[in-house]
Write a protein that holds these residues in place. Structure first.
Motif, PDB file in Angstrom:
ATOM      1  N   THR A  54       0.845  -1.199   0.000  1.00 20.56           N
ATOM      2  CA  THR A  54       0.000   0.000   0.000  1.00 20.56           C
ATOM      3  C   THR A  54       0.879   1.246   0.000  1.00 20.56           C
ATOM      4  N   THR A  55       0.332   2.331  -0.544  1.00 15.46           N
ATOM      5  CA  THR A  55       1.077   3.589  -0.643  1.00 15.46           C
ATOM      6  C   THR A  55       0.180   4.749  -0.217  1.00 15.46           C
ATOM      7  N   ASP A  56       0.774   5.689   0.544  1.00 16.15           N
ATOM      8  CA  ASP A  56       0.031   6.880   0.953  1.00 16.15           C
ATOM      9  C   ASP A  56       1.030   7.975   1.306  1.00 16.15           C
ATOM     10  N   SER A  62      -0.781   4.730   5.366  1.00 16.28           N
ATOM     11  CA  SER A  62      -0.295   3.631   4.539  1.00 16.28           C
ATOM     12  C   SER A  62      -0.284   2.332   5.338  1.00 16.28           C
ATOM     13  N   LYS A  65      -3.996   1.180   6.027  1.00 17.23           N
ATOM     14  CA  LYS A  65      -4.587   0.561   4.836  1.00 17.23           C
ATOM     15  C   LYS A  65      -4.070  -0.867   4.671  1.00 17.23           C
ATOM     16  N   ASN A  66      -2.771  -1.015   4.886  1.00 19.47           N
ATOM     17  CA  ASN A  66      -2.148  -2.324   4.727  1.00 19.47           C
ATOM     18  C   ASN A  66      -2.691  -3.319   5.746  1.00 19.47           C
ATOM     19  N   ARG A 113       5.451   3.635   1.463  1.00 18.25           N
ATOM     20  CA  ARG A 113       5.008   2.320   1.012  1.00 18.25           C
ATOM     21  C   ARG A 113       5.121   1.316   2.155  1.00 18.25           C
TER      22      ARG A 113
END
Length: 234
Positions: A54-56, A62, A65-66, A113
Motif C-alpha cells: 500500500t502507498t500513501d 499507509s 490501509k495495509n 510504502r
C-alpha cells in the motif's frame, strides 16, 4: 647415551615402521567409490508467499490501509479451510519513496510504502490456485514465490540412501573384478551430500483482482543422496 635410552629409541623406531607398513598395506588393499541414489515422490504441499503493498502520503495511513487489507486476506483464507497455523508474516516494512520525474529530473513529494509478506502453507496442493485467487480477491497484490515439497521426503531419503549404498557396492564389485581382486566388507561409509529438489518459482508478480482462476499443477519432488564407501579388497 645410556643403553636404556638406546633400547627405547630402537623400540620406538620399530613401532613406527610397523605402523607405517600397516597403513601402507591398508591403503593398497582398499577401494573407494561414490554411490548415488535418487527417489522421486509426489509433491503434496505448496508454499506460497503473497504480499500486500500500500502507498500513501501519510505513513500511518499507509500502514493502516495495509493492516486492513492483510486482515481481510487472512480472514478469507480461514474461510476456505486454512487455519492460523498455516500462515505467518515473513516480512514487514515501511519506507519512504520519492517519485522521480525523468522529464525534468525532479522528485515528487514523498510517499510511504508499506509491504506485508505472508507465507502460506497449503497441505492440499489441489487448493493452491484457490488459495492464490482468494488472497488476491481479498486484497493481496503481489505473489513473490511459489514452491512445492512432499510430506514423504523423509521416507524418500531412506530409499535414496539404500540406492546409494547398492550403487557404490556395484561399482566397487566391477572395479575389483576387473583388477583381479575380490571385494570385501565396507569399512568406511561417509555421507557426501543429500538434498531435496522441490519445484520453486520465485520473483515478484503484480496481480490484479480481475484475473481468471489460477490453474496450478504441482511437479514432483526429488530426494537425492550420495555416499563415499571404502571397501576391503581380498
Amino acid at each position: 647415551m645410556t643403553k636404556k635410552k638406546i633400547a627405547s629409541l630402537l623400540l620406538s623406531s620399530v613401532l613406527m615402521i610397523s605402523l607405517f607398513a600397516a597403513g601402507s598395506s591398508e591403503t593398497k588393499n582398499t577401494i573407494s567409490v561414490m554411490g548415488n541414489g535418487s527417489v522421486i515422490v509426489d509433491s503434496d504441499i505448496a508454499h506460497i508467499r503473497v504480499s500486500v503493498l500500500t502507498t500513501d502520503a501519510d505513513a500511518s495511513l499507509s500502514a493502516q490501509k495495509n493492516a486492513d487489507l492483510m486482515t481481510r486476506v487472512q480472514d478469507a483464507l480461514i474461510k476456505i479451510g486454512l487455519t492460523k497455523a498455516d500462515f505467518a508474516t515473513s516480512n514487514y516494512s515501511i519506507y519512504e519513496n520519492k517519485p522521480y520525474n525523468s522529464k525534468d529530473g525532479s522528485y515528487g513529494p514523498p510517499e510511504y510504502r508499506t509491504s506485508n509478506n505472508l507465507s502460506v502453507t497449503v497441505k492440499d496442493v489441489s487448493k493452491t490456485g484457490l488459495v492464490i485467487d482468494t488472497a488476491l480477491k481479498a486484497g493481496a497484490n503481489q505473489l513473490s514465490s511459489l514452491s512445492f515439497s512432499s510430506s514423504k521426503i523423509a521416507e524418500a531419503y531412506d530409499e535414496a540412501r539404500i540406492q546409494a549404498i547398492k550403487d557404490a557396492q556395484k561399482k566397487a564389485e566391477v572395479l575389483a573384478r576387473e583388477a583381479g581382486r575380490k571385494l570385501g566388507k565396507a569399512i568406511i561409509i561417509e555421507e557426501s551430500h543429500s538434498y531435496a529438489e522441490p519445484i520453486a518459482y520465485t520473483g515478484v508478480m503484480m496481480l490484479k483482482a480481475e484475473r481468471a482462476d489460477t490453474p496450478i499443477v504441482a511437479e514432483d519432488s526429488t530426494a537425492t543422496y550420495a555416499v563415499r564407501v571404502v571397501f576391503e579388497l581380498k
